[in-house]
Write an enzyme that holds these catalytic residues in place. Structure first.
Site, PDB file in Angstrom:
ATOM      1  N   LYS A  13       0.824  -1.217   0.000  1.00  0.00           N
ATOM      2  CA  LYS A  13       0.000   0.000   0.000  1.00  0.00           C
ATOM      3  C   LYS A  13       0.854   1.261   0.000  1.00  0.00           C
ATOM      4  O   LYS A  13       0.604   2.203  -0.742  1.00  0.00           O
ATOM      5  CB  LYS A  13      -0.912   0.052   1.248  1.00  0.00           C
ATOM      6  CG  LYS A  13      -1.864  -1.110   1.394  1.00  0.00           C
ATOM      7  CD  LYS A  13      -2.800  -0.907   2.585  1.00  0.00           C
ATOM      8  CE  LYS A  13      -2.127  -0.957   3.947  1.00  0.00           C
ATOM      9  NZ  LYS A  13      -1.635  -2.272   4.339  1.00  0.00           N
ATOM     10  N   ARG A  87     -10.081   0.801   8.113  1.00  0.00           N
ATOM     11  CA  ARG A  87      -9.645  -0.552   8.472  1.00  0.00           C
ATOM     12  C   ARG A  87     -10.706  -1.279   9.297  1.00  0.00           C
ATOM     13  O   ARG A  87     -10.482  -2.430   9.666  1.00  0.00           O
ATOM     14  CB  ARG A  87      -8.373  -0.458   9.323  1.00  0.00           C
ATOM     15  CG  ARG A  87      -7.074  -0.730   8.574  1.00  0.00           C
ATOM     16  CD  ARG A  87      -5.953  -0.423   9.537  1.00  0.00           C
ATOM     17  NE  ARG A  87      -4.733  -1.131   9.279  1.00  0.00           N
ATOM     18  CZ  ARG A  87      -3.635  -0.569   8.770  1.00  0.00           C
ATOM     19  NH1 ARG A  87      -3.648   0.680   8.383  1.00  0.00           N
ATOM     20  NH2 ARG A  87      -2.529  -1.267   8.646  1.00  0.00           N
ATOM     21  N   ARG A 124      11.484  -5.763   5.352  1.00  0.00           N
ATOM     22  CA  ARG A 124      11.218  -4.326   5.155  1.00  0.00           C
ATOM     23  C   ARG A 124      12.092  -3.479   6.086  1.00  0.00           C
ATOM     24  O   ARG A 124      12.271  -3.781   7.254  1.00  0.00           O
ATOM     25  CB  ARG A 124       9.741  -4.049   5.449  1.00  0.00           C
ATOM     26  CG  ARG A 124       9.392  -2.579   5.379  1.00  0.00           C
ATOM     27  CD  ARG A 124       7.940  -2.355   5.107  1.00  0.00           C
ATOM     28  NE  ARG A 124       7.043  -2.813   6.162  1.00  0.00           N
ATOM     29  CZ  ARG A 124       5.718  -2.793   6.039  1.00  0.00           C
ATOM     30  NH1 ARG A 124       5.154  -2.368   4.924  1.00  0.00           N
ATOM     31  NH2 ARG A 124       4.961  -3.215   7.030  1.00  0.00           N
ATOM     32  N   ARG A 157      10.665  -1.460  11.553  1.00  0.00           N
ATOM     33  CA  ARG A 157       9.535  -1.045  12.397  1.00  0.00           C
ATOM     34  C   ARG A 157       9.343  -2.067  13.501  1.00  0.00           C
ATOM     35  O   ARG A 157       9.442  -3.262  13.261  1.00  0.00           O
ATOM     36  CB  ARG A 157       8.261  -0.964  11.551  1.00  0.00           C
ATOM     37  CG  ARG A 157       8.134   0.312  10.775  1.00  0.00           C
ATOM     38  CD  ARG A 157       7.014   0.270   9.765  1.00  0.00           C
ATOM     39  NE  ARG A 157       5.756  -0.287  10.268  1.00  0.00           N
ATOM     40  CZ  ARG A 157       4.631  -0.332   9.537  1.00  0.00           C
ATOM     41  NH1 ARG A 157       4.621   0.143   8.311  1.00  0.00           N
ATOM     42  NH2 ARG A 157       3.532  -0.838  10.038  1.00  0.00           N
ATOM     43  N   ARG A 168      -0.978  -8.888  13.530  1.00  0.00           N
ATOM     44  CA  ARG A 168      -1.490  -7.882  12.588  1.00  0.00           C
ATOM     45  C   ARG A 168      -2.331  -8.542  11.493  1.00  0.00           C
ATOM     46  O   ARG A 168      -3.342  -8.002  11.064  1.00  0.00           O
ATOM     47  CB  ARG A 168      -0.328  -7.081  11.993  1.00  0.00           C
ATOM     48  CG  ARG A 168       0.234  -6.087  13.016  1.00  0.00           C
ATOM     49  CD  ARG A 168       1.582  -5.548  12.601  1.00  0.00           C
ATOM     50  NE  ARG A 168       1.535  -4.770  11.389  1.00  0.00           N
ATOM     51  CZ  ARG A 168       2.569  -4.600  10.568  1.00  0.00           C
ATOM     52  NH1 ARG A 168       3.728  -5.183  10.839  1.00  0.00           N
ATOM     53  NH2 ARG A 168       2.450  -3.860   9.505  1.00  0.00           N
TER      54      ARG A 168
END
Ligand code: AMP
Length: 215
Positions: A13, A87, A124, A157, A168
């Site tokens: 996203k 969300r 990431r 993160r 998540r």
């Protein structure tokens, strides 16, 4: 017009919405980035959000609605991409109350399987200053650990650590996936196979936006 970019964590996203900003003059609000910025600034909202985000839980709907309203008013009449909002069903209803002022053009789902998600999130890395996103395999920086754009250190993160990813994903399935029906009923749901290379995903995204007659 507002374009909603949705999908599980790691579906791309952020990358795709950045590409809309760079090549199609979109304004972008990433609610995750906004919350992380509030956390960094140490505001009241930021401190509360930080604890929830670190656990992979969602931040309360009313907090998000305030952030989104303020950003949309700020953006004015520009085309807007919302990265990571709504969300929950409540957030979708909240956004609908702004329909007259800020109509939703489409809800675009970046569809991707769980195994690919875990690989993407674990690799990431994010710039600690400008939030540019890298991946240790598929999008490495020129110098390991250093942002190409601004030279600041890259970091992982805290909610991208292995044990947080499962939670998540669970939250995504329970809270966010029901939105597919919500937007399908309104004829606004579109889907893209997000396992493709990011350039191919973007070509499809641009085509969808073009079909919307608002390009
Ligand atoms: P993201 O950067 O989109 O992966 O979001 C990171 C975290 O920010 C999420 O796991 C949530 O804790 C929080 N967050 C971002 N957007 C929302 C939202 N629309 N509703 C609730 N929490 C959110």
């Amino acid at each position: 017009m507002i374009y909603l970019l949705s999908g599980p964590p790691g579906s791309g996203k952020g990358t795709q919405s950045d590409m809309l900003v760079q090549s199609m003059q979109f304004k972008k609000l990433s609610t995750g980035d906004a919350l992380r910025a509030a956390a960094k600034m140490g505001t009241e909202v930021g401190r509360q959000a930080e604890a929830l985000m670190a656990r992979g839980e969602l931040v309360p709907d009313f907090v998000l609605f305030e952030i989104v309203k303020a950003a949309l008013r700020d953006f004015g009449t520009a085309r807007v991409v919302l990265d990571g909002y709504p969300r929950t069903q409540q957030q979708a209803h909240d956004l609908e109350t702004l329909q007259a002022e800020f109509p939703v053009a489409m809800f675009i789902l970046l569809r991707i399987g769980d195994r690919e998600i875990v690989a993407r999130i674990a690799g990431r890395r994010v710039c600690s200053q400008c939030q540019a996103v890298y991946h240790v395999q598929s999008r490495p920086p020129r110098q390991a650990g250093v942002c190409d754009a601004c030279g600041a250190a890259l970091e992982q993160r805290s909610d991208d650590m292995d044990e947080k990813i499962a939670r998540r994903l669970q939250v995504y399935r329970k809270e966010t996936e029901p939105l597919l029906d919500f937007y399908a009923q309104r004829q606004l749901l579109r889907e893209i196979d997000a396992a493709q290379a990011e350039g191919a995903v973007f070509v499809r995204l641009q085509a969808l936006i073009g079909e919307g007659g608002d390009a």
